[in-house]
Design an enzyme around this catalytic site. Sequence first.
Site, PDB file in Angstrom:
ATOM      1  N   GLU A 218       0.669  -1.371   0.029  1.00 57.21           N
ATOM      2  CA  GLU A 218       0.029   0.053  -0.127  1.00 57.21           C
ATOM      3  C   GLU A 218       0.811   1.287   0.081  1.00 57.21           C
ATOM      4  OE1 GLU A 218      -3.003  -0.254   2.926  1.00 57.21           O
ATOM      5  OE2 GLU A 218      -4.069  -1.889   1.586  1.00 57.21           O
ATOM      6  N   GLU A 328      -5.496  -8.010  -1.089  1.00 53.73           N
ATOM      7  CA  GLU A 328      -6.383  -7.822   0.187  1.00 53.73           C
ATOM      8  C   GLU A 328      -7.673  -7.403  -0.181  1.00 53.73           C
ATOM      9  OE1 GLU A 328      -4.944  -4.722   3.048  1.00 53.73           O
ATOM     10  OE2 GLU A 328      -2.958  -5.405   3.128  1.00 53.73           O
TER      11      GLU A 328
END
Length: 404
Positions: A218, A328
């Site tokens: 991320e 995710e």
Amino acid sequence: MKTTLFTLAAAGVVYAQTQTSYGQCGGNTWLGPSACPTGQYCSGGNDYYSGCVPGTAPPTSTRPKPTATRAPASGKRVKYAGVNIAGFDFGCDTTGTCGASSAFPPGSKGVGQMNHFVTDDGLNAFRLPVSWQYLVNGVLGGSINANNLAIYDKLVQACIASGAALCEIDIHNYARWNGKIIGQDSGAPTNAQFASFWGSLAAKYANNNKVAFGIMNEPHDLDINLWATTVQAAVTAIRQAGATTNYVLIPGTNYASAGQFLDNGSGAALLPVHNPDGTFTNIIFDVHKYLDSDNSGTHPQCTTNNSAVFTTLGNWLRTNKRSAFLTETGGGPTDTTCYTNLCQQFETMNSYNDVYFGWIGWAAGQFDPSYVLSEVPTQNSDGSWADVPLVTKCVAGEFNGDSS
Ligand SMILES: *[C@@H]1O[C@H](CO)[C@@H](O)[C@H](O)[C@H]1NC(C)=O
Ligand SMILES: *[C@@H]1O[C@H](CO)[C@@H](O)[C@H](O)[C@H]1NC(C)=O
């Protein structure tokens, strides 16, 4: 302890020695023998300690095994599905500040979860988050810490031993080290330091194609074009370290958002990232997507099935002849809005199985079952396991074609 560690390092891992009667055989940070003497078995007391006790091990599960690789109703399915096994990343925040000592190794709990997910649910992929700080024991630019790597490697080896087809090493640092963006901020790690770290790590797993390299969790709030040069440096180092065929998963900005991958320029910036020979083989885009109102993965309710996002991205991947992996995603484990929407998201991905590798749900491992996005299975006293409904219906159900 020191002697044991030295022996293990010298032998290049393997926990093959047999423990003495009633000795320790497991635990989160245990690096000694895991085998017990004849007539005893390794009984998992808790996360910190397992010991050899007389008798034979009880069966780990009494549930019927799924028939192998059932196809979903559509007849198409992605190659990989599984769950994140979190813990080594605990203590990391979005500024990439991670205390090496805050890591909470999943240990025997994580091993049991992976064996269960493979054996009982037919899942085949796990992502194993870990902080950069943990692997270098907090020393920026330092070499990989042999002791910490050996502890993390136990989880990687357990993933491989579970029968999973893919085990992803995920460096969970948000493109940062203690608040500084790699290759962009003054006082930050240089691209060379990041590349050197990845080269060292990749060399250790270069001979195992089940191990995939998730180079960064991320990235966010950074210059995407500069980030692409950081990513290129890591890919080049990984290949030059001899890991010529492992999958390398590369993320864009906006927290690797699948929905903003094209709009915010991540796709355009990362498309040219290549292997040293100029090809794009086994370089895969790494995307995340949640289904709550603000795509943050912090609310139990799911408000969208992301069909449009995965259709738009899927078409772009087809046009550019590339692949992506959703590493995710998730929702409230018992929320009916998520049963509907997460399952539909996976149906869309199954219909694009030529460009989507698959999905990995967030999260099991050391999370408490009360965690808002828990995919933590619980073990009953008879050794059998119970999954949260969202895993049964969608994460496994849409992979195996038995969601309804
Ligand atoms: C990213 O894209 C979204 C649309 O998907 C847009 O609303 C947002 O402003 C963009 N952010 C940046 C930083 O470009
Ligand atoms: C996702 O939801 C939209 C409506 O919001 C619907 O049109 C679409 O069919 C759904 N996708 C799937 C795969 O069910």
